[in-house]
Design a protein around this motif. Structure first.
Motif, PDB file in Angstrom:
ATOM      1  N   GLY A   1      -6.830   9.239   3.645  1.00  0.00           N
ATOM      2  CA  GLY A   1      -6.819   7.862   3.176  1.00  0.00           C
ATOM      3  C   GLY A   1      -5.421   7.294   3.181  1.00  0.00           C
ATOM      4  O   GLY A   1      -4.516   7.802   3.845  1.00  0.00           O
ATOM      5  N   ILE A   2      -5.229   6.229   2.421  1.00  0.00           N
ATOM      6  CA  ILE A   2      -3.945   5.534   2.369  1.00  0.00           C
ATOM      7  C   ILE A   2      -3.177   6.000   1.145  1.00  0.00           C
ATOM      8  O   ILE A   2      -3.707   6.036   0.036  1.00  0.00           O
ATOM      9  CB  ILE A   2      -4.155   4.013   2.308  1.00  0.00           C
ATOM     10  CG1 ILE A   2      -4.841   3.541   3.601  1.00  0.00           C
ATOM     11  CG2 ILE A   2      -2.842   3.284   2.118  1.00  0.00           C
ATOM     12  CD1 ILE A   2      -5.128   2.058   3.618  1.00  0.00           C
ATOM     13  N   GLY A   3      -1.928   6.359   1.338  1.00  0.00           N
ATOM     14  CA  GLY A   3      -1.075   6.761   0.231  1.00  0.00           C
ATOM     15  C   GLY A   3       0.045   5.761   0.034  1.00  0.00           C
ATOM     16  O   GLY A   3       0.445   5.080   0.972  1.00  0.00           O
ATOM     17  N   LEU A   4       0.516   5.641  -1.194  1.00  0.00           N
ATOM     18  CA  LEU A   4       1.536   4.655  -1.528  1.00  0.00           C
ATOM     19  C   LEU A   4       2.818   5.353  -1.931  1.00  0.00           C
ATOM     20  O   LEU A   4       2.808   6.275  -2.738  1.00  0.00           O
ATOM     21  CB  LEU A   4       1.058   3.768  -2.683  1.00  0.00           C
ATOM     22  CG  LEU A   4      -0.303   3.091  -2.487  1.00  0.00           C
ATOM     23  CD1 LEU A   4      -0.691   2.346  -3.750  1.00  0.00           C
ATOM     24  CD2 LEU A   4      -0.248   2.144  -1.320  1.00  0.00           C
ATOM     25  N   SER A   5       3.919   4.904  -1.372  1.00  0.00           N
ATOM     26  CA  SER A   5       5.212   5.461  -1.757  1.00  0.00           C
ATOM     27  C   SER A   5       6.118   4.407  -2.370  1.00  0.00           C
ATOM     28  O   SER A   5       7.116   4.747  -2.976  1.00  0.00           O
ATOM     29  CB  SER A   5       5.907   6.079  -0.524  1.00  0.00           C
ATOM     30  OG  SER A   5       6.085   5.114   0.481  1.00  0.00           O
ATOM     31  N   SER A   6       5.788   3.132  -2.208  1.00  0.00           N
ATOM     32  CA  SER A   6       6.640   2.098  -2.809  1.00  0.00           C
ATOM     33  C   SER A   6       5.844   0.843  -3.121  1.00  0.00           C
ATOM     34  O   SER A   6       6.147  -0.235  -2.641  1.00  0.00           O
ATOM     35  CB  SER A   6       7.803   1.754  -1.870  1.00  0.00           C
ATOM     36  OG  SER A   6       7.311   1.196  -0.674  1.00  0.00           O
ATOM     37  N   GLY A   7       4.776   0.990  -3.871  1.00  0.00           N
ATOM     38  CA  GLY A   7       3.989  -0.167  -4.264  1.00  0.00           C
ATOM     39  C   GLY A   7       2.761  -0.349  -3.401  1.00  0.00           C
ATOM     40  O   GLY A   7       2.727   0.093  -2.254  1.00  0.00           O
ATOM     41  N   PRO A   8       1.728  -1.027  -3.933  1.00  0.00           N
ATOM     42  CA  PRO A   8       0.446  -1.136  -3.226  1.00  0.00           C
ATOM     43  C   PRO A   8       0.444  -2.191  -2.129  1.00  0.00           C
ATOM     44  O   PRO A   8       1.144  -3.199  -2.201  1.00  0.00           O
ATOM     45  CB  PRO A   8      -0.518  -1.535  -4.346  1.00  0.00           C
ATOM     46  CG  PRO A   8       0.334  -2.275  -5.325  1.00  0.00           C
ATOM     47  CD  PRO A   8       1.677  -1.628  -5.281  1.00  0.00           C
ATOM     48  N   VAL A   9      -0.352  -1.940  -1.117  1.00  0.00           N
ATOM     49  CA  VAL A   9      -0.686  -2.919  -0.093  1.00  0.00           C
ATOM     50  C   VAL A   9      -2.172  -3.224  -0.258  1.00  0.00           C
ATOM     51  O   VAL A   9      -2.988  -2.308  -0.298  1.00  0.00           O
ATOM     52  CB  VAL A   9      -0.402  -2.399   1.319  1.00  0.00           C
ATOM     53  CG1 VAL A   9      -1.004  -3.331   2.365  1.00  0.00           C
ATOM     54  CG2 VAL A   9       1.088  -2.249   1.549  1.00  0.00           C
ATOM     55  N   VAL A  10      -2.509  -4.490  -0.386  1.00  0.00           N
ATOM     56  CA  VAL A  10      -3.900  -4.888  -0.589  1.00  0.00           C
ATOM     57  C   VAL A  10      -4.429  -5.534   0.682  1.00  0.00           C
ATOM     58  O   VAL A  10      -3.808  -6.449   1.228  1.00  0.00           O
ATOM     59  CB  VAL A  10      -4.022  -5.876  -1.775  1.00  0.00           C
ATOM     60  CG1 VAL A  10      -5.470  -6.340  -1.933  1.00  0.00           C
ATOM     61  CG2 VAL A  10      -3.543  -5.223  -3.061  1.00  0.00           C
ATOM     62  N   ARG A  11      -5.569  -5.030   1.143  1.00  0.00           N
ATOM     63  CA  ARG A  11      -6.216  -5.581   2.338  1.00  0.00           C
ATOM     64  C   ARG A  11      -7.407  -6.433   1.918  1.00  0.00           C
ATOM     65  O   ARG A  11      -8.260  -5.995   1.143  1.00  0.00           O
ATOM     66  CB  ARG A  11      -6.697  -4.464   3.265  1.00  0.00           C
ATOM     67  CG  ARG A  11      -5.603  -3.787   4.053  1.00  0.00           C
ATOM     68  CD  ARG A  11      -6.201  -2.748   4.987  1.00  0.00           C
ATOM     69  NE  ARG A  11      -5.200  -2.161   5.855  1.00  0.00           N
ATOM     70  CZ  ARG A  11      -5.462  -1.232   6.778  1.00  0.00           C
ATOM     71  NH1 ARG A  11      -6.700  -0.794   6.940  1.00  0.00           N
ATOM     72  NH2 ARG A  11      -4.497  -0.750   7.529  1.00  0.00           N
ATOM     73  N   VAL A  12      -7.473  -7.652   2.468  1.00  0.00           N
ATOM     74  CA  VAL A  12      -8.548  -8.582   2.114  1.00  0.00           C
ATOM     75  C   VAL A  12      -9.195  -9.113   3.394  1.00  0.00           C
ATOM     76  O   VAL A  12      -8.496  -9.493   4.343  1.00  0.00           O
ATOM     77  CB  VAL A  12      -8.017  -9.767   1.280  1.00  0.00           C
ATOM     78  CG1 VAL A  12      -9.173 -10.665   0.843  1.00  0.00           C
ATOM     79  CG2 VAL A  12      -7.230  -9.274   0.070  1.00  0.00           C
ATOM     80  N   LEU A  13     -10.514  -9.142   3.408  1.00  0.00           N
ATOM     81  CA  LEU A  13     -11.270  -9.745   4.505  1.00  0.00           C
ATOM     82  C   LEU A  13     -11.716 -11.141   4.086  1.00  0.00           C
ATOM     83  O   LEU A  13     -12.305 -11.318   3.019  1.00  0.00           O
ATOM     84  CB  LEU A  13     -12.503  -8.895   4.835  1.00  0.00           C
ATOM     85  CG  LEU A  13     -13.515  -9.519   5.813  1.00  0.00           C
ATOM     86  CD1 LEU A  13     -12.903  -9.654   7.203  1.00  0.00           C
ATOM     87  CD2 LEU A  13     -14.801  -8.695   5.862  1.00  0.00           C
ATOM     88  N   LEU A  14     -11.436 -12.131   4.910  1.00  0.00           N
ATOM     89  CA  LEU A  14     -11.976 -13.480   4.734  1.00  0.00           C
ATOM     90  C   LEU A  14     -12.895 -13.732   5.919  1.00  0.00           C
ATOM     91  O   LEU A  14     -12.443 -13.777   7.068  1.00  0.00           O
ATOM     92  CB  LEU A  14     -10.853 -14.520   4.680  1.00  0.00           C
ATOM     93  CG  LEU A  14     -11.294 -15.980   4.504  1.00  0.00           C
ATOM     94  CD1 LEU A  14     -12.121 -16.166   3.246  1.00  0.00           C
ATOM     95  CD2 LEU A  14     -10.090 -16.916   4.497  1.00  0.00           C
ATOM     96  N   PHE A  15     -14.184 -13.904   5.649  1.00  0.00           N
ATOM     97  CA  PHE A  15     -15.178 -13.851   6.727  1.00  0.00           C
ATOM     98  C   PHE A  15     -16.223 -14.955   6.579  1.00  0.00           C
ATOM     99  O   PHE A  15     -16.625 -15.326   5.477  1.00  0.00           O
ATOM    100  CB  PHE A  15     -15.882 -12.494   6.685  1.00  0.00           C
ATOM    101  CG  PHE A  15     -16.914 -12.283   7.765  1.00  0.00           C
ATOM    102  CD1 PHE A  15     -16.558 -11.754   8.994  1.00  0.00           C
ATOM    103  CD2 PHE A  15     -18.247 -12.611   7.541  1.00  0.00           C
ATOM    104  CE1 PHE A  15     -17.517 -11.556   9.988  1.00  0.00           C
ATOM    105  CE2 PHE A  15     -19.206 -12.421   8.528  1.00  0.00           C
ATOM    106  CZ  PHE A  15     -18.837 -11.888   9.760  1.00  0.00           C
TER     107      PHE A  15
END
Length: 658
Positions: A459-473
């Motif tokens: 999966g996705i790991g964080l080393s310096s703060g979160p990245v948020v993925r959003v779908l607009l559909f």
């Protein structure tokens, strides 16, 4: 859009004639919601041809000369008397030609029954009434392109390459994203508001003056714009016109072209099944309808079934069809080949564009490319239902520059605004969504790594703060939203946001701000909202969310899972929905009543360039709000509909509205 055209009776033996047009009659045709007094009449309509635009570049050389046109560019008598109207007036009149939802459904039923015989005859009648002849279009040295996906990108490549040769290019495409002028381009730029307005009324008046001889008919929206594009290209004396098919090919209103220089078929897939058929073979038959006797044509790699149909169509019509080679089969002398449009799928579009451009240049005796001699026995060269493969060649500097510098809004486009990155792609078919997912994953991962995020099989790991993925559909028409959304699942979105293709909740109240260009009368508000809810349900099913747990309205005055609220001055009801709060849900799904509300919620004020909403968005999903505000990066994929993309771009890029 071609399918929206209303049926019209054929004009038989009638010659076009001018008659006086009353301003009051034209004003009465505008939408009821806008009073006639709104129309501002204060300038005289200019006559003659206004500006020839950019001329040939210095590298055009002696190989090219301008042919003498016989097309009559004089304005009508009524146009000389009629006061000039503004661009917005023209758009209002144009919008009255949109087919309403009930008429559209009737047209679809008739097309399913095969009642399409009179479509092109009706189009020819409209062209005649507009003061043109079909043979006039032979002067335009047309490149005609169809396909399910990639046809617009192919045309954009062709436009840029041939303009690099110093040619004055015309390009007709659909749909538009922000302003309708985008559909008609000269030298790579949308036609100006002034020229659009002038030419619009020239064509509109001619058709209005003659409608009595054709049972009071005016051409529907797409037909009118097609006629207008031909009219403009003839008046502006372009050296060539690149014409993108609307839907299908055989019965598309662009297919009144008698003899293009060359035809192209981009990648085929399933789309517009209620019009074109529910198999790729049926769709291929429609696409092959643009082939013309003795006119060379090119296609890209296709599945065996539809390719066989294209070959058979080519044999029947007498067209020499060739298969484009891989882009790697082209070479250059010392210059590196790169594409201005991102994505692996653009390679086949670029290869098709190169073959179309070379053939066009050969046809016009350019010294870089000796004339091509089409074999007389080309029908015998089709082996195993496969067309012969055309050869690659050494690319010229204009070709290399053209491929590199091509831009095509709303396709594989990235906009970076501080912590917010918009990934914008108007993909709306199975094939294009697959390509979109591949592109998004590649580029979003690069961005994530740049802000200290790593991704592994776990999966996705964080080393310096979160990245948020959003779908607009959103999606429209008869497309299978569930199938498209399933393909988007590997992107691992944190939130999925759904909204109709409405710019703002107050769009109907403030047309000046929201834009008449994006008004759509072909689908009802109820259907738009209903489709939006269907998309939401499909996503929740894919993410295994129980429908009973979709809505948590704790602390809200709303009751029930879905609420329609009245807004002052609006006849329609607006949708207001809440997103799920359940902790076990991996991807939260929310529905908003308009594009602006959705973008405002996703960005949480972190994009200072985003226009504020005309109506305050609902305060929903506090947990999601906190996550978005704390994210080091918000990655937003906007996809599923070119109309959705257009609405977003209007809000994100102010220059597109100017």
């Amino acid at each position: 859009m071609t399918s929206l055209d209303s049926h019209c009776q054929e004009v038989r033996g009638e010659s076009w004639r001018c008659s006086h047009v009353c301003l009051g009659v034209m004003m009465a045709r505008l939408p009821r919601a806008v009073p006639a007094a709104w129309l501002k009449v204060h300038r005289s309509l200019q006559s003659g041809v206004e500006g020839k635009g950019a001329g040939h570049g210095a590298n055009a050389g002696a190989w090219w000369w301008r042919r003498r046109r016989s097309y009559n560019t004089a304005p009508t008598k009524a146009a000389l008397r009629l006061p000039r109207m503004e661009y917005q007036d023209a758009i209002m009149a144009l919008n009255t030609l949109q087919t309403n939802a009930s008429t559209l459904e009737q047209i679809r039923r008739e097309q399913q029954l095969g009642r399409t015989k009179g479509t092109l005859e009706a189009m020819k009648s409209f062209v005649h009434r507009a003061g043109m002849k079909i043979e006039d279009f032979d002067q335009l040295a047309i490149i005609h392109v169809t396909g399910t996906k990639g046809k617009g990108s192919t045309c954009a490549f062709c436009e840029k390459i041939l303009h690099e040769y110093g040619l004055k290019t015309g390009f007709y495409s659909s749909p538009h994203l922000v302003q309708v002028r985008e559909r008609i381009r000269i030298n790579g730029k949308p036609i100006s508001r002034e020229l659009f307005t002038k030419y619009f009324w020239q064509v509109y008046n001619r058709l209005d003056e003659t409608k009595d001889i054709d049972a009071g008919a005016m051409p529907a929206y797409f037909r009118f714009l097609t006629i207008l594009a031909f009219h403009i290209f003839l008046h502006e004396k372009v050296d060539l016109a690149i014409i993108e098919v609307g839907i299908g090919g055989a019965y598309d209103c662009t297919n009144i072209i008698r003899r293009p220089v060359v035809c192209g078929v981009s990648s085929l897939g399933i789309d517009h099944v209620s019009i074109l058929g529910d198999t790729m073979e049926k769709i291929a038959w429609q696409k092959g309808g643009i082939f013309k006797p003795g006119v060379p044509a090119f296609t890209v790699s296709q599945p065996s079934g539809p390719m066989s149909v294209l070959v058979e169509r080519a044999k029947e019509i007498g067209c020499f069809l060739q298969l484009c080679p891989d882009l790697e089969d082209f070479w250059s002398e010392g210059e590196r080949l790169s594409l201005g449009l991102a994505g692996e799928h653009q390679k086949s579009n670029a290869s098709l564009a190169l073959q179309l451009c070379r053939t066009w240049l050969q046809h016009h005796n350019h010294p870089d490319f000796p004339p091509f001699q089409q074999p007389l026995d080309f029908a015998e060269r089709y082996e195993m239902q496969q067309p012969p493969i055309s050869s690659g060649f050494c690319l010229t500097t204009p070709m290399i520059n053209g491929l590199r510098d091509t831009k095509w809004l709303g396709r594989s486009q990235i906009l970076k605004r501080g912590p917010v990155t918009y990934y914008i792609d108007g993909a709306h078919t199975i094939g294009s969504i697959k390509a979109c997912v591949k592109w998004f994953q590649e580029h979003s991962l690069k961005e994530a790594k740049a802000v200290g995020v790593w991704e592994s099989e776990e999966g996705i790991g964080l080393s310096s703060g979160p990245v948020v993925r959003v779908l607009l559909f959103n999606t429209t028409g008869d497309r299978d939203a569930a199938a498209l959304l399933k393909l988007l699942m590997p992107c691992q979105f944190d939130f999925a946001v759904f909204c109709p293709n409405l710019l703002d909740m107050a769009q109907n109240l403030n047309a000046a701000k929201c834009g008449l260009d994006q008004k759509n009368y072909t689908v009802s508000l109820e259907n738009m909202l209903s489709r939006c809810l269907d998309n939401h349900r499909a996503w929740c099913k894919l993410t295994e969310v129980k429908h009973d747990n979709l809505w948590n309205l704790t602390g809200s005055t709303l009751e029930g899972s879905t609420t329609f609220v009245k807004r002052g001055g609006l006849d329609e009801e607006m949708l207001l929905l809440r997103g799920p709060e359940c902790e076990h849900i991996t991807t939260r799904a929310l529905v908003f009543p308009c594009i602006n509300n959705g973008l405002q919620w996703i960005t949480q004020g972190r994009d200072s360039d985003l226009q504020p909403s005309l109506a305050k968005p609902p305060n929903v999903h506090p947990a999601g709000v906190a996550a978005l505000k704390e994210a080091s990066s918000i990655q937003i994929l906007i996809t599923g509909s070119l109309h959705l993309v257009g609405g977003c771009l209007k809000l994100l890029d102010q220059s597109l509205s100017q």
